[in-house]
Design a protein around this motif. Structure first.
Motif, mmCIF file in Angstrom:
data_model
loop_
_atom_site.group_PDB
_atom_site.id
_atom_site.type_symbol
_atom_site.label_atom_id
_atom_site.label_comp_id
_atom_site.label_asym_id
_atom_site.label_seq_id
_atom_site.Cartn_x
_atom_site.Cartn_y
_atom_site.Cartn_z
ATOM 1 N N GLY A 139 42.440 64.770 39.302
ATOM 2 C CA GLY A 139 42.664 66.036 39.982
ATOM 3 C C GLY A 139 42.591 65.901 41.490
ATOM 4 O O GLY A 139 43.443 66.426 42.218
ATOM 5 N N THR A 140 41.571 65.185 41.957
ATOM 6 C CA THR A 140 41.417 65.007 43.400
ATOM 7 C C THR A 140 42.582 64.213 43.990
ATOM 8 O O THR A 140 43.122 64.567 45.042
ATOM 9 N N VAL A 141 42.982 63.141 43.317
ATOM 10 C CA VAL A 141 44.061 62.297 43.834
ATOM 11 C C VAL A 141 45.384 63.062 43.862
ATOM 12 O O VAL A 141 46.112 63.064 44.868
ATOM 13 N N VAL A 142 45.713 63.755 42.759
ATOM 14 C CA VAL A 142 46.975 64.501 42.690
ATOM 15 C C VAL A 142 46.970 65.640 43.709
ATOM 16 O O VAL A 142 47.947 65.847 44.447
ATOM 17 N N GLY A 143 45.884 66.413 43.742
ATOM 18 C CA GLY A 143 45.816 67.523 44.682
ATOM 19 C C GLY A 143 45.852 67.058 46.128
ATOM 20 O O GLY A 143 46.535 67.668 46.968
ATOM 21 N N PHE A 144 45.145 65.976 46.429
ATOM 22 C CA PHE A 144 45.140 65.450 47.790
ATOM 23 C C PHE A 144 46.535 64.982 48.190
ATOM 24 O O PHE A 144 47.019 65.300 49.287
ATOM 25 N N GLY A 145 47.184 64.216 47.318
ATOM 26 C CA GLY A 145 48.518 63.725 47.641
ATOM 27 C C GLY A 145 49.518 64.849 47.839
ATOM 28 O O GLY A 145 50.303 64.838 48.808
ATOM 29 N N ALA A 146 49.490 65.849 46.934
ATOM 30 C CA ALA A 146 50.435 66.963 47.052
ATOM 31 C C ALA A 146 50.150 67.797 48.303
ATOM 32 O O ALA A 146 51.085 68.181 49.033
ATOM 33 N N SER A 147 48.882 68.087 48.559
ATOM 34 C CA SER A 147 48.534 68.921 49.715
ATOM 35 C C SER A 147 48.868 68.231 51.038
ATOM 36 O O SER A 147 49.441 68.848 51.950
ATOM 37 N N VAL A 148 48.531 66.970 51.141
ATOM 38 C CA VAL A 148 48.810 66.246 52.389
ATOM 39 C C VAL A 148 50.315 66.092 52.575
ATOM 40 O O VAL A 148 50.835 66.233 53.695
ATOM 41 N N GLY A 149 51.043 65.834 51.478
ATOM 42 C CA GLY A 149 52.493 65.719 51.589
ATOM 43 C C GLY A 149 53.134 67.012 52.067
ATOM 44 O O GLY A 149 53.986 67.001 52.973
ATOM 45 N N TYR A 170 28.525 65.500 44.518
ATOM 46 C CA TYR A 170 27.108 65.589 44.862
ATOM 47 C C TYR A 170 26.462 66.925 44.491
ATOM 48 O O TYR A 170 25.240 67.028 44.540
ATOM 49 N N VAL A 171 27.253 67.922 44.125
ATOM 50 C CA VAL A 171 26.678 69.230 43.780
ATOM 51 C C VAL A 171 27.089 69.660 42.375
ATOM 52 O O VAL A 171 26.243 69.832 41.490
ATOM 53 N N LEU A 172 28.395 69.840 42.149
ATOM 54 C CA LEU A 172 28.857 70.418 40.896
ATOM 55 C C LEU A 172 28.603 69.504 39.704
ATOM 56 O O LEU A 172 27.994 69.915 38.709
ATOM 57 N N THR A 173 29.098 68.274 39.776
ATOM 58 C CA THR A 173 28.953 67.371 38.627
ATOM 59 C C THR A 173 27.491 67.053 38.316
ATOM 60 O O THR A 173 27.092 67.121 37.147
ATOM 61 N N PRO A 174 26.640 66.713 39.301
ATOM 62 C CA PRO A 174 25.231 66.473 38.945
ATOM 63 C C PRO A 174 24.536 67.698 38.360
ATOM 64 O O PRO A 174 23.715 67.570 37.452
ATOM 65 N N LYS A 175 24.872 68.893 38.861
ATOM 66 C CA LYS A 175 24.189 70.092 38.384
ATOM 67 C C LYS A 175 24.731 70.566 37.039
ATOM 68 O O LYS A 175 23.963 71.003 36.172
ATOM 69 N N LEU A 176 26.037 70.521 36.850
ATOM 70 C CA LEU A 176 26.654 71.118 35.666
ATOM 71 C C LEU A 176 26.922 70.120 34.553
ATOM 72 O O LEU A 176 26.912 70.487 33.382
ATOM 73 N N VAL A 177 27.183 68.876 34.900
ATOM 74 C CA VAL A 177 27.484 67.868 33.880
ATOM 75 C C VAL A 177 26.316 66.922 33.689
ATOM 76 O O VAL A 177 25.913 66.634 32.563
ATOM 77 N N HIS A 182 35.813 66.996 47.346
ATOM 78 C CA HIS A 182 35.390 65.802 46.611
ATOM 79 C C HIS A 182 33.880 65.600 46.723
ATOM 80 O O HIS A 182 33.213 65.257 45.725
ATOM 81 N N LEU A 183 33.330 65.808 47.909
ATOM 82 C CA LEU A 183 31.878 65.704 48.082
ATOM 83 C C LEU A 183 31.153 66.784 47.296
ATOM 84 O O LEU A 183 30.098 66.531 46.690
ATOM 85 N N LEU A 184 31.718 67.992 47.290
ATOM 86 C CA LEU A 184 31.125 69.082 46.526
ATOM 87 C C LEU A 184 31.100 68.754 45.035
ATOM 88 O O LEU A 184 30.111 69.009 44.339
ATOM 89 N N GLU A 185 32.196 68.161 44.562
ATOM 90 C CA GLU A 185 32.261 67.779 43.149
ATOM 91 C C GLU A 185 31.267 66.670 42.832
ATOM 92 O O GLU A 185 30.552 66.724 41.820
#
Length: 383
Positions: free
Chosen positions: A252-262, A290-297, A285-288
């Motif tokens: 998700g991060t790679v696809v979204g980053f590539g599309a947005s920057v393009g 260091y915050v979301l994934t450690p807390k929710l997953v 990406h940092l939010l995912e």
């Protein structure tokens, strides 16, 4: 020599496993609404249990939970579909110009690079690029075709919309009763060991599926809102796609980053605006991470990102969208069984080299650790 009791049990369960896989393969074209309904029931069962604990009857709790879920989905569709449709139409209209711009920019940089390389290196690069790009494009086309045609070939979208809620309702209403019935069918000799492994599978799925779904929603909302706020064209669509694809680690991060920057490079001519888009994706990406994934997953669900990516791609290629829905549960089951088999191996004479009659059996080590007295051995990585 007469067949042992353990051998008969092993043969029985192997035959059952093969028949089950064969049945899923034969019925793969009609399983999508039923698998989707089961997934919804599994996700909503803890909420129904909580309402039931407050004194609400199971039928009423099921109706309330499913009604709230359906209303939330319908409202999201009604609110987002018009905006998404508008941006998708704009994207389709702008796509030829974006492709032309990207091609011109790429060719200009390729020419600059080729001018600095020897002729032999250029020929080798051309041959390798032609071979690998053709293979990658063909594989990607086959995967997308199987994903969208294999899973719902028989029922289609109509069956998914109308059968899935019915299946989810009945499964959610009878979930605890079905679990108790299946528990009664377990072979008594190994019932406790099987229960322990099923609880491990449930912890893995609860931690990953429910947690990762929440992460996807949060990231989709973050990317969609921030990209729209900075004025990026198609920011809503790109952000939502990035959030949905975040279920596959890193994709998700790679696809979204590539599309947005393009799109930002094509749309903006200010370095600070382009840098802002990059900064927002780095922040997401940092939010995912260091915050979301450690807390929710959490970090104890036992599903390695590479294992999840392999399972999703394999499931999508073999069974279409149904395979994508089944991929994570199957990956969790396989991972739990592999870890259980590894612990048994580390406690056996096959690992220690000591005959079992000469040594007291060592209890299986906790997950991720070797048995006591075997610290010098390193357990191999498992899914």
């Amino acid at each position: 020599m007469a067949e042992t009791h353990a051998g008969r049990q092993t043969r029985f369960w192997l035959i059952g496993l093969v028949l089950g896989i064969a049945l899923i393969w034969l019925l793969r074209g009609m399983l999508l609404p039923f698998v989707a309904g089961m997934a919804i029931a599994y996700l909503l069962d803890p909420v129904a249990d909580r309402l039931e604990g407050f004194g609400l009857p199971r039928l009423a709790a099921t109706c309330v939970v499913l009604l709230v879920f359906v209303v939330a989905v319908v409202l999201a569709i009604l609110l987002l579909v018009p905006l998404i449709q508008q941006q998708v139409s704009q994207l389709i209209e702008s796509l030829p110009a974006i492709i032309t711009w990207a091609r011109d920019e790429t060719m200009q940089r390729v020419r600059s690079l080729m001018a600095a390389l020897p002729p032999d290196d250029i020929e080798r690069l051309r041959g390798a690029a032609s071979e690998y790009v053709g293979t990658l494009v063909g594989w990607g086309a086959d995967f997308i075709k199987n994903l969208f045609t294999g899973g719902a070939a028989l029922f289609g979208l109509v069956s998914l919309l109308f059968i899935t809620p019915v299946v989810a309702f009945y499964l959610l209403r009878d979930w605890d009763r079905m679990v108790a019935t299946l528990d009664g069918w377990l072979p008594r000799e190994h019932a406790e060991v099987i229960r322990e492994q099923l609880r491990a599978v449930d912890r893995t799925l609860a931690g990953f599926v429910r947690g990762q779904a929440t992460v996807c929603v949060a990231l989709g909302a973050f990317y969609a809102l921030t990209m729209t706020a900075v004025g990026l064209n198609f920011g809503l669509v790109i952000g939502l796609i990035a959030g949905i694809l975040s279920f596959i680690p890193y994709v998700g991060t790679v696809v979204g980053f590539g599309a947005s920057v393009g799109v930002a490079l094509f749309q903006f001519h200010d370095v600070w605006r382009e840098g802002l888009v990059v900064a927002l994706y780095i922040l997401g990406h940092l939010l995912e991470g260091y915050v979301l994934t450690p807390k929710l997953v959490g970090d104890k669900v036992g599903l390695h990102p590479v294992w999840v990516m392999f399972a999703l791609l394999a499931g999508g290629s073999l069974f279409g969208f149904t395979g994508v829905l089944l991929a994570v549960p199957v990956a969790a089951i396989i991972g739990v069984l592999v870890r259980f088999a590894l612990r048994q191996y580390l406690s056996s004479s096959y690992y220690t080299g000591v005959p079992p009659e000469e040594v007291t059996r060592v209890d299986p080590a906790p997950e991720g650790r070797v048995p006591s007295g075997m610290e010098t051995g390193a357990s191999p990585p498992v899914p």
